[in-house]
Design an enzyme around this catalytic site. Structure first.
Site, PDB file in Angstrom:
ATOM      1  N   ARG A 188       0.795  -1.230   0.000  1.00  0.00           N
ATOM      2  CA  ARG A 188       0.000   0.000   0.000  1.00  0.00           C
ATOM      3  C   ARG A 188       0.824   1.275   0.000  1.00  0.00           C
ATOM      4  O   ARG A 188       0.537   2.205  -0.748  1.00  0.00           O
ATOM      5  CB  ARG A 188      -0.889   0.018   1.240  1.00  0.00           C
ATOM      6  CG  ARG A 188      -1.927  -1.040   1.173  1.00  0.00           C
ATOM      7  CD  ARG A 188      -2.719  -1.099   2.441  1.00  0.00           C
ATOM      8  NE  ARG A 188      -3.737  -2.134   2.270  1.00  0.00           N
ATOM      9  CZ  ARG A 188      -4.577  -2.514   3.205  1.00  0.00           C
ATOM     10  NH1 ARG A 188      -4.529  -1.959   4.398  1.00  0.00           N
ATOM     11  NH2 ARG A 188      -5.473  -3.441   2.960  1.00  0.00           N
ATOM     12  N   ARG A 240       1.025  -1.459   7.726  1.00  0.00           N
ATOM     13  CA  ARG A 240       0.256  -2.678   7.972  1.00  0.00           C
ATOM     14  C   ARG A 240      -0.071  -3.369   6.655  1.00  0.00           C
ATOM     15  O   ARG A 240      -0.463  -2.715   5.694  1.00  0.00           O
ATOM     16  CB  ARG A 240      -1.036  -2.351   8.707  1.00  0.00           C
ATOM     17  CG  ARG A 240      -1.925  -3.562   8.912  1.00  0.00           C
ATOM     18  CD  ARG A 240      -3.166  -3.240   9.692  1.00  0.00           C
ATOM     19  NE  ARG A 240      -4.110  -2.416   8.957  1.00  0.00           N
ATOM     20  CZ  ARG A 240      -4.949  -2.875   8.030  1.00  0.00           C
ATOM     21  NH1 ARG A 240      -4.930  -4.142   7.676  1.00  0.00           N
ATOM     22  NH2 ARG A 240      -5.787  -2.054   7.431  1.00  0.00           N
TER      23      ARG A 240
HETATM   24  C1  FAD Z   1     -13.001   0.732   4.929  1.00  0.00           C
HETATM   25  C2  FAD Z   1     -12.067  -0.128   5.715  1.00  0.00           C
HETATM   26  C3  FAD Z   1     -11.797  -1.416   5.313  1.00  0.00           C
HETATM   27  C4  FAD Z   1     -10.926  -2.218   6.037  1.00  0.00           C
HETATM   28  N1  FAD Z   1     -10.697  -3.498   5.608  1.00  0.00           N
HETATM   29  C5  FAD Z   1      -9.874  -4.304   6.325  1.00  0.00           C
HETATM   30  C6  FAD Z   1      -9.653  -5.648   5.921  1.00  0.00           C
HETATM   31  O1  FAD Z   1     -10.174  -6.113   4.909  1.00  0.00           O
HETATM   32  N2  FAD Z   1      -8.845  -6.416   6.667  1.00  0.00           N
HETATM   33  C7  FAD Z   1      -8.249  -5.949   7.801  1.00  0.00           C
HETATM   34  O2  FAD Z   1      -7.553  -6.710   8.461  1.00  0.00           O
HETATM   35  N3  FAD Z   1      -8.460  -4.680   8.211  1.00  0.00           N
HETATM   36  C8  FAD Z   1      -9.253  -3.843   7.504  1.00  0.00           C
HETATM   37  N4  FAD Z   1      -9.458  -2.548   7.923  1.00  0.00           N
HETATM   38  C9  FAD Z   1      -8.913  -2.111   9.205  1.00  0.00           C
HETATM   39  C10 FAD Z   1      -9.759  -2.645  10.357  1.00  0.00           C
HETATM   40  O3  FAD Z   1     -11.111  -2.628   9.997  1.00  0.00           O
HETATM   41  C11 FAD Z   1      -9.624  -1.825  11.632  1.00  0.00           C
HETATM   42  O4  FAD Z   1      -8.287  -1.577  11.899  1.00  0.00           O
HETATM   43  C12 FAD Z   1     -10.176  -2.615  12.816  1.00  0.00           C
HETATM   44  O5  FAD Z   1     -11.468  -3.037  12.540  1.00  0.00           O
HETATM   45  C13 FAD Z   1     -10.152  -1.806  14.100  1.00  0.00           C
HETATM   46  O6  FAD Z   1     -10.816  -2.523  15.096  1.00  0.00           O
HETATM   47  P1  FAD Z   1     -10.820  -2.057  16.600  1.00  0.00           P
HETATM   48  O7  FAD Z   1     -11.603  -3.061  17.348  1.00  0.00           O
HETATM   49  O8  FAD Z   1      -9.432  -1.808  17.044  1.00  0.00           O
HETATM   50  O9  FAD Z   1     -11.555  -0.642  16.620  1.00  0.00           O
HETATM   51  P2  FAD Z   1     -12.962  -0.137  16.019  1.00  0.00           P
HETATM   52  O10 FAD Z   1     -13.655  -1.167  15.245  1.00  0.00           O
HETATM   53  O11 FAD Z   1     -12.670   1.167  15.395  1.00  0.00           O
HETATM   54  O12 FAD Z   1     -13.841   0.081  17.300  1.00  0.00           O
HETATM   55  C14 FAD Z   1     -13.685   1.165  18.156  1.00  0.00           C
HETATM   56  C15 FAD Z   1     -14.725   1.062  19.242  1.00  0.00           C
HETATM   57  O13 FAD Z   1     -14.402   1.987  20.262  1.00  0.00           O
HETATM   58  C16 FAD Z   1     -15.533   2.749  20.605  1.00  0.00           C
HETATM   59  N5  FAD Z   1     -15.041   4.037  21.073  1.00  0.00           N
HETATM   60  C17 FAD Z   1     -14.072   4.821  20.526  1.00  0.00           C
HETATM   61  N6  FAD Z   1     -13.866   5.896  21.289  1.00  0.00           N
HETATM   62  C18 FAD Z   1     -14.703   5.803  22.335  1.00  0.00           C
HETATM   63  C19 FAD Z   1     -14.955   6.598  23.476  1.00  0.00           C
HETATM   64  N7  FAD Z   1     -14.268   7.716  23.721  1.00  0.00           N
HETATM   65  N8  FAD Z   1     -15.907   6.196  24.347  1.00  0.00           N
HETATM   66  C20 FAD Z   1     -16.609   5.046  24.147  1.00  0.00           C
HETATM   67  N9  FAD Z   1     -16.397   4.240  23.100  1.00  0.00           N
HETATM   68  C21 FAD Z   1     -15.455   4.619  22.206  1.00  0.00           C
HETATM   69  C22 FAD Z   1     -16.380   2.783  19.378  1.00  0.00           C
HETATM   70  O14 FAD Z   1     -17.722   3.017  19.741  1.00  0.00           O
HETATM   71  C23 FAD Z   1     -16.147   1.387  18.823  1.00  0.00           C
HETATM   72  O15 FAD Z   1     -17.028   0.493  19.466  1.00  0.00           O
HETATM   73  C24 FAD Z   1     -10.310  -1.725   7.188  1.00  0.00           C
HETATM   74  C25 FAD Z   1     -10.568  -0.422   7.602  1.00  0.00           C
HETATM   75  C26 FAD Z   1     -11.420   0.384   6.856  1.00  0.00           C
HETATM   76  C27 FAD Z   1     -11.602   1.800   7.266  1.00  0.00           C
END
Ligand code: FAD
Ligand code: FES
Lengths: 257, 637
Positions: B330, B435
């Site tokens: 990427r 990544r």
């Molecule tokens: C369009 C897109 C496509 C992607 N495709 C892929 C893929 O194909 N394969 C791959 O491996 N990765 C992919 N990624 C990356 C991956 O989706 C994310 O890195 C990953 O899902 C992040 O997960 P997480 O659980 O760390 O956080 P998130 O899913 O971002 O969850 C964050 C959580 O924290 C909560 N939160 C945040 N701040 C607060 C606060 N202050 N108070 C209370 N709650 C809060 C939110 O409500 C949410 O529930 C993609 C990303 C995008 C944008």
């Protein structure tokens, strides 16, 4: 392009609401529907008025946060499209658009276009899962699943939980939502052990939340941004009837537990 | 502050096993006496909350959306990696480990990455058992594809909705625990501060987003799984609500922030169409398996693409990187797109776009086959742009997508604050400076399902935690600060909207801290950002009150934090005098324009420690030691 909007404004769950009129000018047809609301909100803020509250997050049709009644149609005029994926090019220049929240007893309005959909979470909690705790899973390929079943399960599993099915239904029934989850898990071998109690538990919870019954109008399927078919409701009925007929006491006790 | 990564001793492949044995356990009967806060319900937080609930802990779980199922993870499209080697094509734990370390440009910890590759296989087992409908072959076994430049097929997927299906599996497991009474879920609740007592994380202060009520939540440990900070750039592929508040608040309470300058810009997104643009849409990387990227050979060539003859097209990725071609990683593909656009050869409005052309693929395998592979993506593209990609090449442009930086954590995923653990995109741990595709989902679920259940137990079993409740002065003080901040924001009643500040901040970052960074540009930002922040606090207009559902207030709080955090991001980018992965410093490149790492001086994690308002944060270094792989120059030529 220019549009005239009538938007439902309601300060809180307890207060009364009404439609307010806004003129939106100089819009681009490439703007999304939610970007239209952004633009109106920027202006309202600059004028010292309260901006319009609405739910949204991914803005690409997958999180299920957004959901508006647009001219009386859940998610607006385009088929298989969530509100956030709708663009102004789907409207005529000069058109008048009515924008309202989902209307259903089980989805009380919290403010303006924002409703409370936590009833859906409680339906899932009543059985919409496979009871496997972390760590106890066998190798992923130990249980082959016919591709046709897996694909069909995926058709149901695509539900984004937006609530358009409820909003579109004359009875405000959550049958399509419930059926999609029951159907997804019922097609997979992993879902078999809890299949009957799942169907009973989820339907009971759906009733308890105050959603209406299904009288087969099919509006839900028309409104669904993922085009989930009402065939899933037929499948749910089969499981539900079988579950009620074959093991009513046992299942009822288990559900109560 | 001391950075102790607590990497277990012994050979790489045995570290995690050995560590699991050495960690202390909490007696099963005692687990229910411990309370744990999990902020976030994405793959990382959802899997952690469900698994900890299953173990018997009392879990309180928070998200700002109206349902845990809507976390940003839901939007992931492409897939999730695992070293199952089901395809018999030469994959192994070691290869996944090596690819991830190399893909990260040798800026991640060996021990963490190896553990991730080991755990990857169990994740797929767990998800299948939950009923995740992964794609399958006719024989009924799981299908794989190659993704993100990998040379083996190790990516598992569920159509173009892998994140959705994994998250729903995890959400269902979470709801099962809600029903069982081990997890209490607080949707529409935002964490606005972290509370420390005797130096350990003991709770958070939250605001109920419907009533505005500010409250303290007390626990024995706090887990942040709050996602990445890509939205500091305003426009990104992230969900609109994604923000830095939780991790930035923790940073201000003493948690070191690791490598904030490591941001990922994804090469295949739909270009900006106007000033009203609110987010950018990713077109899955899988499109590069069959699409060919090109621009006209000559600058200013305004002809429609069909009229540009083959000889006058520059398939620049194939030209520059013959062995990886359109499938190069990427960071490399994004930078190459920027280069051709900077040369004036970009296409579409403003010259900010390149073609992704399926003409050849349609000729080779037919339109039907292309539709079968990418139909939903083509439809999505057409819906947004009103152009038909079967007939005319797609226009794509890079967009901010993912943040490798995050709160610094040790091998146990604990930050520099005892009791504060950080999972998923919110931590800095596994991806180094770049990544690879399909590895964020893997990391989030590894952290939540298979690491934190062990390491949290070890912390709770060994920590000495006094009994406290919400009447403790530390909670009272934090609540008062949160309330005061809201009152301040609401009291300004200036001339500019919150979004106008956010957009301006985003432009500054995109311009000077985006795909190519220079010392001069970064220094300019370090002057301009504080000025913008000052203007924000004098001139922002946040209507309404704090005692109601007020989305402007929510955004204002997040943008206020972005305005501080952006400075840290630029500072880190300025200090790192090398190019690596997603961090490209123009001053540090090879004669043919490739990233030039400086292993002698920069082979470390930069962990920034907050020193108080308006003071320069302190830089702590965690040296990266490579005992198992040889530091090589990444080459995809
Ligand atoms: C369009 C897109 C496509 C992607 N495709 C892929 C893929 O194909 N394969 C791959 O491996 N990765 C992919 N990624 C990356 C991956 O989706 C994310 O890195 C990953 O899902 C992040 O997960 P997480 O659980 O760390 O956080 P998130 O899913 O971002 O969850 C964050 C959580 O924290 C909560 N939160 C945040 N701040 C607060 C606060 N202050 N108070 C209370 N709650 C809060 C939110 O409500 C949410 O529930 C993609 C990303 C995008 C944008
Ligand atoms: S905002 Fe996510 S589906 Fe519309």
């Amino acid at each position: 392009m220019n549009l005239t909007l009538y938007v439902w404004r309601q300060a809180s769950a307890a207060s009364a609401g009404r439609l307010s009129r806004y003129e939106a000018a100089d819009l681009s047809p490439d703007m999304s529907f939610l970007e239209l609301l952004d633009v109106v909100n920027e202006r309202l803020t600059r004028q010292g008025e309260a901006p319009i509250a609405f739910d949204h997050d991914c803005r690409e049709g997958i999180c299920g946060s957004c959901g508006l009644m647009i001219n009386g149609v859940a998610h607006g005029p385009l088929k298989a499209t969530a509100t956030c994926q709708l663009h102004l090019r789907s409207f005529r220049d000069g058109a008048t658009i009515y924008i309202e929240p989902w209307r259903a007893r089980a989805f009380p309005v919290l403010r303006d276009l924002v409703v409370d959909r936590t009833a859906f979470d409680r339906i899932i909690a009543a059985g919409g899962f496979v009871g496997v705790s972390t760590g106890s899973a066998p190798d992923a390929n130990s249980l082959p699943v016919p591709k046709t079943d897996a694909d069909l399960a995926m058709d149901a599993a695509q539900c984004i939980g937006c609530g358009a099915c409820v909003a579109a239904c004359p009875n405000a029934s959550a049958m399509l939502f419930t059926a999609a989850k029951v159907g997804h898990l019922a097609l997979l071998p992993q879902g078999q052990p809890e299949r009957m109690r799942r169907a009973l538990g989820m339907v009971q919870q759906m009733d308890a939340e105050g959603f209406g019954g299904c009288t087969w109008h099919g509006e839900c399927m028309e409104a669904c941004p993922k085009e989930i078919s009402i065939d899933w409701i037929a499948r749910l009925y089969r499981d539900y009837i079988r579950a009620s007929a074959t093991r009513p006491e046992r299942v009822a006790v288990e559900v109560a537990l | 502050m001391e950075l102790n990564a607590r990497i277990p001793s012994g050979p790489l492949a045995e570290k995690w096993d050995r560590h699991r044995f050495e960690m202390k356990l909490v007696n099963p009967a005692n687990k229910r006496k411990y309370s744990v806060i999990v902020v976030g319900t994405g793959l990382a937080g959802g899997s952690a909350a469900a698994s900890l609930g299953e173990l018997g802990y009392q879990v309180s779980c928070f998200c700002f959306q109206d349902s845990p199922r809507r976390a940003h993870s839901i939007a992931a499209q492409g897939g999730i990696n695992a070293a199952k080697n089901y395809q018999n094509d030469g994959d192994s734990i070691w290869r996944l480990f090596y690819d991830t370390i190399k893909g990260g440009d040798f800026r991640a910890r060996e021990a963490n990455v190896y553990r991730l590759a080991q755990i990857s296989v169990s994740i797929i087992d767990q998800c299948v058992a939950q009923g995740v409908p992964f794609a399958r072959e006719y024989g009924g076994l799981l299908a794989n594809r190659s993704f993100g430049g990998a040379q083996v097929s190790r990516t598992f997927y569920a159509r173009g909705q892998t994140g959705q299906q994994l998250l729903l599996g995890c959400y269902q497991a979470l709801e099962r625990q809600v029903a069982a009474g081990t997890v209490r879920m607080y949707p529409r609740t935002e964490m606005l501060d972290l509370v420390l007592i005797d130096g350990a994380a003991r709770g958070i202060v939250t605001r109920d987003l419907v009533t505005g009520k500010v409250e303290s939540q007390v626990a024995d440990a706090v887990i942040l799984a709050t996602g990445g900070y890509g939205n500091v750039f305003y426009l990104s592929t992230n969900a609109r609500g994604s923000n830095v508040t939780a991790t930035y608040r923790a940073y201000k309470r003493g948690a070191a922030f690791g490598n904030p300058c490591y941001t990922q810009i994804h090469p295949t997104c739909i270009p900006v169409s106007g000033d009203y643009q609110s987010k950018l849409t990713l077109m899955s990387e899988s499109l590069r398996n069959d699409g060919r990227v090109w621009v006209p050979r000559a600058g200013g060539d305004g002809r429609p693409p069909q009229q540009i003859p083959e000889a006058e097209r520059d398939y620049y990725l194939e030209r520059k990187y013959p062995s990886f071609g359109n499938l190069c990683p990427r960071d490399i593909a994004s930078r190459a797109a920027k280069e051709v656009c900077d040369e004036g050869r970009g296409v579409g409005p403003g010259g900010l776009g390149v073609y992704l052309d399926f003409g050849d693929a349609i000729g080779r395998i037919g339109e039907a086959k292309v539709a079968e592979r990418y139909g939903n993506l083509f439809q999505m593209y057409q819906r947004i742009t009103d152009e038909n990609p079967y007939q005319t090449p797609m226009r794509i442009f890079p967009a901010v997508h993912y943040t490798m930086g995050g709160l610094w954590v040790d091998y146990n995923l604990m930050s520099t604050i005892p009791g504060l653990h950080v999972l998923g995109e919110a931590n800095f741990s596994d991806h180094g400076a770049n990544r690879l595709g399909a590895s964020a989902l893997m990391q989030g679920l590894a952290d939540g399902y298979f690491i934190i259940p062990y390491t949290l137990g070890d912390y709770l079993a060994t920590a000495k935690l006094p009994r406290v409740d919400a009447t403790h002065p530390a909670f009272r003080a934090a609540e008062a600060e949160v309330g005061e901040r809201a009152r301040k924001l609401l009291g300004i009643r200036g001339q500019r909207t919150v979004d106008s500040f956010h957009r301006e901040l985003g432009r500054l970052l995109w311009e000077h801290c985006g795909m190519a960074r220079t010392a001069a540009g970064l220094k300019a930002n370090l002057d301009r950002i504080p000025a913008l922040r000052q203007e924000f606090w004098e001139n922002v207009n946040v209507p309404g009150s704090g005692e109601e559902l007020n989305q402007s207030l929510e955004r204002a709080g997040r943008v206020a934090d972005f305005l501080e955090f952006a400075e840290l991001l630029c500072r880190d980018a300025l200090h790192r005098e090398e190019s690596c992965g997603g961090h490209f410093r123009v001053e540090h490149q090879t004669p043919d324009g490739e990233a030039l790492r400086d292993d002698q001086h920069f082979c470390y994690v930069a962990a920034w420690e907050y020193q108080g308002p308006d003071r320069v944060p302190a830089l702590r270094r965690e040296p990266l030691e490579f005992e198992n792989v040889h530091l090589s120059t990444r080459s995809y030529k």
